[in-house]
Design a protein around this motif. Structure first.
Motif, PDB file in Angstrom:
ATOM      1  N   GLY A 111       0.173   8.376  10.819  1.00 57.53           N
ATOM      2  CA  GLY A 111      -0.157   7.331  11.782  1.00 57.53           C
ATOM      3  C   GLY A 111      -0.715   6.072  11.149  1.00 57.53           C
ATOM      4  N   LEU A 112      -0.209   5.715   9.982  1.00 61.61           N
ATOM      5  CA  LEU A 112      -0.688   4.522   9.283  1.00 61.61           C
ATOM      6  C   LEU A 112       0.146   3.312   9.694  1.00 61.61           C
ATOM      7  CD1 LEU A 112      -1.380   6.177   5.845  1.00 61.61           C
ATOM      8  CD2 LEU A 112      -3.071   5.435   7.537  1.00 61.61           C
ATOM      9  N   PRO A 113      -0.348   2.107   9.425  1.00 58.84           N
ATOM     10  CA  PRO A 113       0.349   0.897   9.878  1.00 58.84           C
ATOM     11  C   PRO A 113       1.773   0.781   9.326  1.00 58.84           C
ATOM     12  CG  PRO A 113      -1.852   0.355   9.111  1.00 58.84           C
ATOM     13  CD  PRO A 113      -1.600   1.786   8.749  1.00 58.84           C
ATOM     14  N   GLU A 114       2.586   0.082  10.083  1.00 61.91           N
ATOM     15  CA  GLU A 114       3.949  -0.198   9.648  1.00 61.91           C
ATOM     16  C   GLU A 114       3.907  -0.936   8.314  1.00 61.91           C
ATOM     17  OE1 GLU A 114       7.670  -2.726  11.369  1.00 61.91           O
ATOM     18  OE2 GLU A 114       6.455  -1.571  12.810  1.00 61.91           O
ATOM     19  N   GLY A 115       4.823  -0.593   7.442  1.00 59.93           N
ATOM     20  CA  GLY A 115       4.888  -1.237   6.136  1.00 59.93           C
ATOM     21  C   GLY A 115       4.156  -0.464   5.051  1.00 59.93           C
ATOM     22  N   VAL A 116       3.293   0.474   5.431  1.00 53.97           N
ATOM     23  CA  VAL A 116       2.602   1.307   4.443  1.00 53.97           C
ATOM     24  C   VAL A 116       3.565   2.408   4.008  1.00 53.97           C
ATOM     25  CG1 VAL A 116       0.708   2.946   4.074  1.00 53.97           C
ATOM     26  CG2 VAL A 116       0.307   0.839   5.351  1.00 53.97           C
ATOM     27  N   GLU A 117       3.744   2.552   2.709  1.00 52.32           N
ATOM     28  CA  GLU A 117       4.593   3.618   2.175  1.00 52.32           C
ATOM     29  C   GLU A 117       3.760   4.901   2.146  1.00 52.32           C
ATOM     30  OE1 GLU A 117       6.925   4.861  -1.932  1.00 52.32           O
ATOM     31  OE2 GLU A 117       5.751   3.017  -1.872  1.00 52.32           O
ATOM     32  N   VAL A 175       0.843  -1.190   0.000  1.00 52.95           N
ATOM     33  CA  VAL A 175       0.000   0.000   0.000  1.00 52.95           C
ATOM     34  C   VAL A 175       0.883   1.246   0.000  1.00 52.95           C
ATOM     35  CG1 VAL A 175      -1.773   1.299   1.258  1.00 52.95           C
ATOM     36  CG2 VAL A 175      -1.788  -1.203   1.329  1.00 52.95           C
ATOM     37  N   ARG A 176       0.543   2.173  -0.872  1.00 54.53           N
ATOM     38  CA  ARG A 176       1.167   3.498  -0.866  1.00 54.53           C
ATOM     39  C   ARG A 176       0.055   4.491  -0.543  1.00 54.53           C
ATOM     40  NH1 ARG A 176       3.844   5.110  -6.219  1.00 54.53           N
ATOM     41  NH2 ARG A 176       5.227   3.434  -5.585  1.00 54.53           N
ATOM     42  N   ALA A 177       0.291   5.360   0.431  1.00 60.26           N
ATOM     43  CA  ALA A 177      -0.722   6.292   0.898  1.00 60.26           C
ATOM     44  C   ALA A 177      -0.248   7.728   0.723  1.00 60.26           C
ATOM     45  CB  ALA A 177      -1.029   6.026   2.364  1.00 60.26           C
ATOM     46  N   LEU A 178      -1.155   8.575   0.288  1.00 60.71           N
ATOM     47  CA  LEU A 178      -0.877   9.992   0.102  1.00 60.71           C
ATOM     48  C   LEU A 178      -1.248  10.748   1.369  1.00 60.71           C
ATOM     49  CD1 LEU A 178      -0.202  12.282  -1.997  1.00 60.71           C
ATOM     50  CD2 LEU A 178      -2.676  12.459  -2.311  1.00 60.71           C
ATOM     51  N   SER A 179      -0.380  11.669   1.774  1.00 57.94           N
ATOM     52  CA  SER A 179      -0.665  12.511   2.933  1.00 57.94           C
ATOM     53  C   SER A 179       0.029  13.853   2.767  1.00 57.94           C
ATOM     54  CB  SER A 179      -0.174  11.836   4.219  1.00 57.94           C
ATOM     55  OG  SER A 179      -0.363  12.690   5.332  1.00 57.94           O
ATOM     56  N   ARG A 180      -0.650  14.916   3.182  1.00 60.29           N
ATOM     57  CA  ARG A 180       0.008  16.229   3.187  1.00 60.29           C
ATOM     58  C   ARG A 180       1.110  16.259   4.240  1.00 60.29           C
ATOM     59  NH1 ARG A 180      -5.554  18.225   2.630  1.00 60.29           N
ATOM     60  NH2 ARG A 180      -5.594  18.040   4.879  1.00 60.29           N
TER      61      ARG A 180
END
Length: 137
Positions: A34-40, A23-28
């Motif tokens: 605060g997303l789970p470990e392993g999430v890019e 999973v790759r997540a976008l954030s400002r």
């Protein structure tokens, strides 16, 4: 995942990561995501599509949660340039409770734009969850 720190986005990211999916997540503000470990988690801002290059690089499937009233066309233009092939769109953020008809067409303009971009309508979030239910157990 665009909308990864929103309510449904966060739950989806957690379920996918828990199922071992990449999973790759976008954030400002990635440092506050605060997303789970392993999430890019990559930095980007929907209001500034020029910041989305790294977030979309190599992405073939996109989960999209948009706030009400956002002009999605600049984002979808970047998605097209990146070569994204499938979009799952959670449209409830584009709906005004109790309004009938929906102002500005509600989620319909985004659905239409996604269909023009990919050649088929976006997969509804509920259908994606049903198809991938094992990730949510």
């Amino acid at each position: 995942m665009i909308g990864a720190t929103a309510h449904f986005g966060r739950q989806t990211v957690e379920a996918l990561a828990g199922a071992g999916r990449k999973v790759r997540a976008l954030s400002r503000t990635p440092e506050k995501a605060g997303l789970p470990e392993g999430v890019e988690v990559v930095r980007g801002d929907l209001a500034r599509p020029e910041t989305l290059g790294a977030a979309l690089d190599g992405v073939t499937e996109l989960f999209l949660v948009l706030p009400y009233g956002m002009d999605a066309q600049p984002l979808l233009d970047r998605v097209r340039q990146a070569g994204v092939r499938q979009i799952v769109f959670l449209s409830s953020g584009a709906v005004v409770d109790g309004a009938d008809p929906q102002p500005d067409g509600g989620p319909a303009p985004v659905n239409d734009a996604v269909e023009q971009l990919t050649g088929h309508p976006p997969r509804p979030y509920t259908q994606w969850v049903t198809d991938n239910l094992a990730a949510f157990r």
